[in-house]
Design an enzyme around this catalytic site. Structure first.
Site, PDB file in Angstrom:
ATOM      1  CB  THR A  19      -0.915   0.044   1.254  1.00 37.73           C
ATOM      2  OG1 THR A  19      -1.537  -1.229   1.419  1.00 37.73           O
ATOM      3  CG2 THR A  19      -1.983   1.102   1.136  1.00 37.73           C
ATOM      4  NE  ARG A  23       5.262   0.640   5.921  1.00 34.69           N
ATOM      5  CZ  ARG A  23       4.203   1.395   6.194  1.00 34.69           C
ATOM      6  NH1 ARG A  23       3.350   1.014   7.115  1.00 34.69           N
ATOM      7  NH2 ARG A  23       3.992   2.516   5.550  1.00 34.69           N
ATOM      8  CB  SER A 119       4.083   4.704   8.251  1.00 38.43           C
ATOM      9  OG  SER A 119       3.028   5.572   8.467  1.00 38.43           O
ATOM     10  CG  HIS A 120       1.428   3.509  11.576  1.00 43.49           C
ATOM     11  ND1 HIS A 120       1.450   3.632  10.211  1.00 43.49           N
ATOM     12  CD2 HIS A 120       0.818   2.349  11.847  1.00 43.49           C
ATOM     13  CE1 HIS A 120       0.853   2.584   9.666  1.00 43.49           C
ATOM     14  NE2 HIS A 120       0.465   1.781  10.642  1.00 43.49           N
ATOM     15  CG  ASP A 283       2.579   8.791  10.784  1.00 40.95           C
ATOM     16  OD1 ASP A 283       2.787   9.980  10.466  1.00 40.95           O
ATOM     17  OD2 ASP A 283       2.515   7.873   9.950  1.00 40.95           O
ATOM     18  CG  ASP A 285       5.528   8.728   7.448  1.00 40.77           C
ATOM     19  OD1 ASP A 285       4.763   8.436   8.385  1.00 40.77           O
ATOM     20  OD2 ASP A 285       5.244   8.544   6.252  1.00 40.77           O
ATOM     21  CG  ASP A 287       2.065   9.736   6.260  1.00 37.75           C
ATOM     22  OD1 ASP A 287       2.184   9.368   7.450  1.00 37.75           O
ATOM     23  OD2 ASP A 287       2.215   8.969   5.288  1.00 37.75           O
ATOM     24  NE  ARG A 288      -0.919   5.880   9.123  1.00 36.53           N
ATOM     25  CZ  ARG A 288      -1.529   4.712   9.243  1.00 36.53           C
ATOM     26  NH1 ARG A 288      -2.145   4.412  10.378  1.00 36.53           N
ATOM     27  NH2 ARG A 288      -1.508   3.838   8.268  1.00 36.53           N
ATOM     28  CB  THR A 343      -6.921   1.178   1.193  1.00 39.90           C
ATOM     29  OG1 THR A 343      -8.257   0.889   1.593  1.00 39.90           O
ATOM     30  CG2 THR A 343      -6.091   1.561   2.398  1.00 39.90           C
ATOM     31  CD  GLU A 362      -5.844   6.368   2.866  1.00 40.91           C
ATOM     32  OE1 GLU A 362      -6.131   5.263   2.388  1.00 40.91           O
ATOM     33  OE2 GLU A 362      -4.685   6.693   3.160  1.00 40.91           O
ATOM     34  CD  GLU A 363      -9.348   3.379   8.138  1.00 40.89           C
ATOM     35  OE1 GLU A 363      -9.293   3.312   9.368  1.00 40.89           O
ATOM     36  OE2 GLU A 363      -8.463   2.919   7.375  1.00 40.89           O
ATOM     37  CB  SER A 364      -5.588   4.673   8.110  1.00 41.35           C
ATOM     38  OG  SER A 364      -5.353   5.300   6.859  1.00 41.35           O
ATOM     39  CE  LYS A 375      -1.300   8.484   5.632  1.00 43.91           C
ATOM     40  NZ  LYS A 375      -0.931   7.528   4.554  1.00 43.91           N
TER      41      LYS A 375
END
Ligand code: VG1
Ligand code: CO
Length: 535
Positions: A19, A23, A119-120, A283, A285, A287-288, A343, A362-364, A375
């Site tokens: 996605t 990773r 990411s997270h 998070d 990086d 983006d969240r 997604t 996004e919901e995430s 994001k």
């Protein structure tokens, strides 16, 4: 003059980006030639569409500061030089948030960029590492590019690398590696300039001067320096408003994941008697984002809907399939289209480039706009700050009046982690086979209006994405979505998303409201275990 060496290598078979890039466990990435192969495959895939070569092109490199970030950056610099890039821009300290990468690529007209981040996910020798490639528009490489990269990883035989010493990443400076100029630049400048263009910093400063208080948890990821600079230095938030603002290789031993579980310290402080007006976290990086008020959690689905509600001049909006339909209702009220994509942020790119949508989410815990192609957590925080400054309402009042006007989508995501991959795939295949017979079936008040496997056709480039997730839609607007995660590093993760739409009843308990939908999924999948994470 650094010599360029050609090093023989053999393919790894597991380098298909998911996605959001490639990773894996850090140790997996540290195997001999693993990182080298992937980076070379990126360049081999891109070279096909770059007939004039990389000599006139700029590559940007940076990461979220996790363990192995610095070593990986040194390797990437050498391979970029080995492949003849004209310039490599490296963020100072190796720290560059994902949205800042997007901003730098766009503002400096770079060819693309490599972001080092998982990411997270937690960082460290026994945790996770990742790498993602962003293209010229500043966004994540679209599927056609990542598949091209994957094909190259399957047949790679050599990589090209400059024989050169390490670059000092901590000093703004410029170096020559053969024909390549390597520039260590300040990762804050472009991003801050962009935020100043978008938001009214004077109005926000006045709001802080009038006594407004916030807490921002950088979770020891890449946003710390941005947050100190923008919130405290430029906008005048009180010193100490930024928590965990120093990037650390292991994120202080925590998951740099902005949700109620992992940002528990922030959530606790926002529930204290003298809590600040506003809280947020990002998070690793950057983006969240998570948005909270005093003892009040804003779901990411509601957050993007509220941002869109207060936005002016929207061309359209977009959300990923599992994200609640709160955004759709705002779009309808504003008379603009709402696109439903698979997604992952990469699917928003073509819509944003074509000017079809302005805000997406996004919901995430992902929210963003057309200012970059990722994001953007700090952007989301500044959006909320602007709404709060203008409306003079509290976070809770803003969301509650949104529900009053549009109704409420009660929403939750249930994750079942570390499942056996084959068993999880079979479970969804079995469910997919029964979907045609589900229409019309009812569980109490919940009557299935439509059930199917979502297939997305990009309205701009007409590319097709089959199997984007299983949708079960009920009369009245409630929904269940099921899919497998594409970012995991261990086994499979089943994600089940529940949305219950209530036009009038907006103040009930989320768990209780969603229970009937949860029971439906348990029955359909014959699930006996409990979810490992609920967000
Ligand atoms: C998850 C989220 C998705 C997000 C992706 C990358 O993917 O569900 O919405 O875009 O992570 O986010 P998946 O395939 O595991 O569900 V990030 O902050 O890791 O770049
Ligand atoms: Co992220």
């Amino acid at each position: 003059m650094s010599a360029i060496k050609t090093i023989a290598t053999k393919p790894y078979t597991d380098q298909r980006p998911g996605t959001s890039g490639l990773r894996k466990k850090t140790r997996h990435f540290q195997q001999p030639r693993y990182l080298e192969n992937f980076v070379q495959a990126v360049f081999d895939a891109l070279r096909k569409d770059t007939p004039s070569g990389f000599g006139g092109e700029t590559l940007v490199v940076g990461g979220d500061g996790r363990y192995f970030n610095r070593a990986a950056i040194q390797t990437i610099i050498r391979i970029a030089a080995g492949n003849g890039f004209g310039r490599v821009l490296v963020a100072r300290g190796g720290i560059l948030s994902t949205p800042a990468m997007s901003a730098v690529i766009r503002r400096r007209r770079a060819f693309g960029g490599l972001v080092l981040s998982a990411s997270h996910n937690p960082g460290g020798p026994d945790d996770d590492f990742g790498i993602k490639y962003n293209v010229r528009n500043g966004g994540p490489a679209p599927e056609a590019v990542t598949e091209g990269i994957f094909r190259e990883t399957r047949k790679i035989e050599r990589y090209l690398i400059a024989d050169a010493p390490d670059v000092d990443l901590d000093r703004l400076s410029s170096h020559r590696l053969g024909g390549t100029e390597v520039v260590v630049f300040d990762g804050l400048t472009d991003y801050t300039a962009l935020m100043r263009q978008i938001f009214d910093f004077e109005a926000l400063k006045a709001h802080f001067r009038s006594g407004f208080r916030m807490l921002f948890d950088a979770m020891h990821g890449a946003t710390g320096p941005y947050a100190h600079h923008i919130f405290e230095e430029l906008l005048g938030a009180a010193p100490g408003s930024v928590l965990n603002g120093t990037p650390l290789e292991d994120f202080g031993g925590h998951h740099p994941d902005p949700n109620l579980v992992h940002a528990a310290g922030l959530v606790r402080r926002m529930a204290e008697p003298n809590a600040p007006d506003f809280g947020a976290a990002c998070d690793a990086d950057g983006d969240r984002n998570m948005i909270v008020g005093r003892s009040f959690f804003v779901t990411p689905c509601d957050s993007v809907a509220v941002i869109a509600e207060y936005a002016t001049a929207l061309a359209g909006v977009a959300r990923s399939l599992p994200t609640s339909t709160a955004l759709d209702r705002v779009a309808a009220a504003q008379g603009v289209p709402c696109y439903e994509t698979p997604t992952g942020w990469k699917y928003f790119g073509s819509l944003l480039d074509a000017g079809l949508c302005t805000i997406c989410g996004e919901e995430s815990f992902g929210t963003g706009s057309d200012h970059v192609r990722e994001k953007d957590g700090i952007w989301a925080v500044l959006s909320w700050l602007s709404i709060l400054a203008k409306s003079k309402k509290s976070v809770a009042e803003i969301v509650e009046s949104h529900w009053q006007r549009f109704g409420r989508s009660y929403f939750q995501r249930h994750d079942y982690e570390k499942m056996n991959s084959q068993a999880a795939t079979e479970m969804l295949e079995k469910l997919a086979a029964t979907l045609p017979s589900l229409a019309g079936r009812s569980w109490g008040d919940f009557v299935v209006a439509h059930a199917g496997d979502y297939r997305y056709t990009d309205p701009v480039d007409h590319s097709e994405t089959p199997h984007a997730g299983i949708r079960i839609l009920f009369d009245g607007g409630s929904r269940i979505v099921l899919r497998l995660s594409g970012t995991g590093t261990e086994g499979a993760t089943l994600r089940v998303y529940f949305e219950r739409y209530e036009p009038k009843n907006t103040t009930s308990d989320v768990d209780a409201m969603l229970r009937p939908l949860v029971e439906i999924v348990r029955e359909l999948l014959a699930l006996r275990q409990e979810p490992t994470v609920i967000t």
